[in-house]
Design a protein around this motif. Structure first.
Motif, mmCIF file in Angstrom:
data_model
loop_
_atom_site.group_PDB
_atom_site.id
_atom_site.type_symbol
_atom_site.label_atom_id
_atom_site.label_comp_id
_atom_site.label_asym_id
_atom_site.label_seq_id
_atom_site.Cartn_x
_atom_site.Cartn_y
_atom_site.Cartn_z
ATOM 1 N N ARG A 19 0.828 -1.207 0.000
ATOM 2 C CA ARG A 19 0.000 0.000 0.000
ATOM 3 C C ARG A 19 0.867 1.263 0.000
ATOM 4 N NH1 ARG A 19 -5.375 -0.004 2.103
ATOM 5 N NH2 ARG A 19 -6.319 -2.083 2.047
ATOM 6 N N MET A 20 1.963 1.217 0.744
ATOM 7 C CA MET A 20 2.833 2.392 0.789
ATOM 8 C C MET A 20 3.534 2.608 -0.552
ATOM 9 S SD MET A 20 4.451 2.221 4.632
ATOM 10 C CE MET A 20 5.155 3.872 4.510
ATOM 11 N N ARG A 21 3.922 1.524 -1.196
ATOM 12 C CA ARG A 21 4.553 1.657 -2.507
ATOM 13 C C ARG A 21 3.584 2.252 -3.518
ATOM 14 N NH1 ARG A 21 5.788 -3.503 -3.787
ATOM 15 N NH2 ARG A 21 8.019 -3.411 -3.413
ATOM 16 N N VAL A 27 10.315 4.239 -1.424
ATOM 17 C CA VAL A 27 10.757 3.055 -2.164
ATOM 18 C C VAL A 27 10.740 1.884 -1.191
ATOM 19 C CG1 VAL A 27 12.650 1.965 -3.423
ATOM 20 C CG2 VAL A 27 12.201 4.416 -3.716
ATOM 21 N N VAL A 28 10.129 0.787 -1.584
ATOM 22 C CA VAL A 28 10.032 -0.396 -0.737
ATOM 23 C C VAL A 28 10.987 -1.462 -1.257
ATOM 24 C CG1 VAL A 28 8.533 -2.255 0.076
ATOM 25 C CG2 VAL A 28 7.650 0.088 -0.079
ATOM 26 N N VAL A 29 11.799 -2.003 -0.354
ATOM 27 C CA VAL A 29 12.717 -3.085 -0.688
ATOM 28 C C VAL A 29 12.423 -4.261 0.240
ATOM 29 C CG1 VAL A 29 15.117 -3.848 -0.727
ATOM 30 C CG2 VAL A 29 14.527 -1.562 -1.558
ATOM 31 N N HIS A 30 12.286 -5.435 -0.326
ATOM 32 C CA HIS A 30 12.036 -6.641 0.455
ATOM 33 C C HIS A 30 13.357 -7.337 0.718
ATOM 34 C CE1 HIS A 30 7.569 -6.682 0.092
ATOM 35 N NE2 HIS A 30 7.869 -5.890 -0.922
ATOM 36 N N ALA A 31 13.695 -7.482 1.989
ATOM 37 C CA ALA A 31 15.006 -8.025 2.348
ATOM 38 C C ALA A 31 15.136 -9.494 1.996
ATOM 39 C CB ALA A 31 15.264 -7.829 3.844
ATOM 40 N N ILE A 32 14.038 -10.238 1.973
ATOM 41 C CA ILE A 32 14.105 -11.669 1.700
ATOM 42 C C ILE A 32 13.538 -12.010 0.328
ATOM 43 C CG2 ILE A 32 13.286 -13.953 2.442
ATOM 44 C CD1 ILE A 32 13.423 -12.947 5.310
ATOM 45 N N ASP A 36 9.423 -9.488 -4.902
ATOM 46 C CA ASP A 36 8.224 -8.714 -4.598
ATOM 47 C C ASP A 36 8.401 -7.235 -4.950
ATOM 48 O OD1 ASP A 36 6.744 -10.859 -3.754
ATOM 49 O OD2 ASP A 36 7.175 -10.583 -1.623
ATOM 50 N N ASP A 37 9.618 -6.843 -5.299
ATOM 51 C CA ASP A 37 9.882 -5.483 -5.772
ATOM 52 C C ASP A 37 9.737 -5.490 -7.291
ATOM 53 O OD1 ASP A 37 10.597 -4.952 -3.129
ATOM 54 O OD2 ASP A 37 12.707 -5.387 -3.516
ATOM 55 N N PRO A 38 8.779 -4.779 -7.857
ATOM 56 C CA PRO A 38 8.507 -4.858 -9.300
ATOM 57 C C PRO A 38 9.721 -4.575 -10.183
ATOM 58 C CG PRO A 38 6.768 -3.642 -8.179
ATOM 59 C CD PRO A 38 7.854 -3.846 -7.175
ATOM 60 N N ASP A 39 10.607 -3.685 -9.739
ATOM 61 C CA ASP A 39 11.723 -3.282 -10.575
ATOM 62 C C ASP A 39 13.051 -3.914 -10.163
ATOM 63 O OD1 ASP A 39 9.995 -1.541 -11.990
ATOM 64 O OD2 ASP A 39 10.241 -0.018 -10.431
ATOM 65 N N GLU A 86 19.904 7.549 -4.962
ATOM 66 C CA GLU A 86 18.822 8.381 -5.505
ATOM 67 C C GLU A 86 18.296 9.383 -4.484
ATOM 68 O OE1 GLU A 86 15.964 5.530 -6.742
ATOM 69 O OE2 GLU A 86 17.162 4.801 -8.438
ATOM 70 N N GLY A 87 18.723 9.257 -3.222
ATOM 71 C CA GLY A 87 18.302 10.185 -2.189
ATOM 72 C C GLY A 87 16.849 10.052 -1.782
ATOM 73 N N ARG A 88 16.273 8.865 -1.925
ATOM 74 C CA ARG A 88 14.866 8.675 -1.614
ATOM 75 C C ARG A 88 14.693 7.982 -0.263
ATOM 76 N NH1 ARG A 88 11.556 6.322 -6.501
ATOM 77 N NH2 ARG A 88 9.897 7.205 -5.205
ATOM 78 N N ILE A 89 13.472 8.000 0.267
ATOM 79 C CA ILE A 89 13.157 7.305 1.518
ATOM 80 C C ILE A 89 12.967 5.827 1.226
ATOM 81 C CG2 ILE A 89 11.481 7.068 3.385
ATOM 82 C CD1 ILE A 89 10.826 10.042 3.016
ATOM 83 N N LEU A 90 13.680 4.990 1.957
ATOM 84 C CA LEU A 90 13.582 3.544 1.779
ATOM 85 C C LEU A 90 12.866 2.937 2.979
ATOM 86 C CD1 LEU A 90 16.258 1.069 0.542
ATOM 87 C CD2 LEU A 90 15.075 0.627 2.680
ATOM 88 N N VAL A 91 11.861 2.136 2.694
ATOM 89 C CA VAL A 91 11.178 1.359 3.727
ATOM 90 C C VAL A 91 11.344 -0.106 3.354
ATOM 91 C CG1 VAL A 91 9.022 0.910 4.926
ATOM 92 C CG2 VAL A 91 9.526 3.214 4.111
ATOM 93 N N SER A 92 11.894 -0.890 4.268
ATOM 94 C CA SER A 92 12.171 -2.287 3.939
ATOM 95 C C SER A 92 11.236 -3.238 4.673
ATOM 96 C CB SER A 92 13.626 -2.644 4.273
ATOM 97 O OG SER A 92 13.864 -2.561 5.667
#
Length: 266
Positions: A19-21, A27-32, A36-39, A86-92
Motif C-alpha cells: 500500500r505504501m509503494r 521506495v520499498v525493498v524486500h530483504a528476503i 516482490d519489488d517490481p523493478d 537516488e536520495g529517496r526514503i527507503l522502507v524495507s
C-alpha cells in the motif's frame, strides 16, 4: 532515510508496504523476497531462491533453510545502495541486520541433525534445473563453494553468540548498516498463525504457534537491546490487533513522516 518494518509472519508487513509503494512516496525493498519489488534486477534469482527455501522446508533441514536465507539477504545491500544514491526514503520489509537476531535462536531450537546425509543432493534435485544453476553460481560467488551445508551451519552457529557479535557478523556478511528507524508490527500469535494458515502456499519451518511465540519474544528482546546499545536507531511499535490494513498502513506512514522530520532537524 531508511526505515525497517519487522515482525513475525502474518502481521501484514507485505500488505502494508504494498500500500505504501502504491502511494509512490517511498521506495520499498524486500530483504528476503526481492522479487516482490517490481523493478528488482534480482527478481529471477530471488524467485529461484524462494523455490530453494520451499525445498528446504519440504526436507525439514534447518541448515539448508538458513543457507538459502543467507543468500536471499545478500540481495538486499545492492538494492539499498541504489535507493540511497537516488536520495529517496527507503522502507524495507524486514532487514538483514535485525531479523536474523530474532530468528536465529528460534531455528537453533528446531530439531535437526548435524550431518547432511543425502539431503543436500535431494535439495538440489528438488529445484528446477535452471534455478539450481543460478543458485549454485550465486552460492559460489558469495562463499567460494558450491556446498550450501557449511554456509547454513555457520549461520546457525551465530545463534549462540552475544547480540553484538552476531550484529558484527551480519554487517560483514551483507555490507549494510543499521536503519534509521525500526517499526515492529505486533500481533498476537494466534491471529498471525490464522493468517499464515489461510495462505495458499505451504507453511514454512518456523510457522508453528510455539516457534512464532518464541520469535515474538525474541523481537522484543532484540529491539530492547537495540534501543539500549544503538540509541541512534529509533524503535517504534504498532499494535495491529483489531486494526485494518489501511489503519496499520497509516500508522507506519506516520512513523516514517515523523522520522523524516526528525532527520531534517538533526
Amino acid at each position: 532515510m531508511r526505515v525497517a518494518v519487522v515482525g513475525i509472519d502474518g502481521t501484514g508487513k507485505t500488505t502494508v508496504l504494498h500500500r505504501m509503494r502504491e502511494r509512490g512516496d517511498v521506495v520499498v525493498v524486500h530483504a528476503i523476497r526481492a522479487h516482490d519489488d517490481p523493478d528488482s534486477p534480482y527478481a529471477t534469482l530471488s524467485r529461484a531462491l524462494a523455490g530453494a527455501s520451499a525445498a528446504a522446508d519440504a526436507l525439514g533441514r534447518v541448515q539448508l533453510k538458513l543457507a538459502v536465507l543467507y543468500l536471499q539477504l545478500c540481495l538486499y545491500g545492492p538494492a539499498e545502495r541504489q535507493v540511497w544514491r537516488e536520495g529517496r526514503i527507503l522502507v524495507s520489509d524486514r532487514h538483514p541486520l535485525i531479523d536474523p537476531l530474532a530468528y536465529l535462536p528460534m531455528f537453533a531450537r528446531a530439531e535437526r541433525e548435524d550431518a547432511p546425509g543425502a539431503d543436500v543432493e535431494a535439495w538440489w534435485r528438488g529445484q528446477e534445473p535452471q534455478d539450481a544453476r543460478a543458485i549454485r553460481d550465486w552460492l559460489v560467488a558469495r562463499t567460494g563453494s558450491a556446498d550450501p551445508w557449511p554456509l547454513g551451519t555457520d549461520f546457525l552457529a551465530q545463534a549462540t553468540k552475544p547480540p553484538q557479535d552476531v550484529l558484527d557478523y551480519l554487517r560483514r556478511s551483507f555490507g549494510v548498516s543499521l536503519p534509521n528507524a525500526v517499526v515492529l508490527l505486533d500481533l498476537p500469535v494466534e491471529d498471525a498463525l490464522a493468517r499464515t494458515r489461510s495462505r495458499e502456499s505451504r507453511s514454512e519451518l518456523h510457522e508453528t504457534a510455539d516457534l512464532l511465540s518464541l520469535t515474538r519474544q525474541h523481537y522484543d528482546a532484540v529491539l530492547g537491546w537495540l534501543s539500549r546499545t544503538c540509541p541512534e536507531v529509533s524503535v517504534h511499535r504498532v499494535d495491529c490487533r483489531g486494526r485494518t490494513a489501511a489503519e496499520v498502513t497509516e500508522a507506519v506512514r506516520a512513523v516514517v513522516a515523523s522520522e523524516g522530520k526528525s532527520g531534517a532537524r538533526r
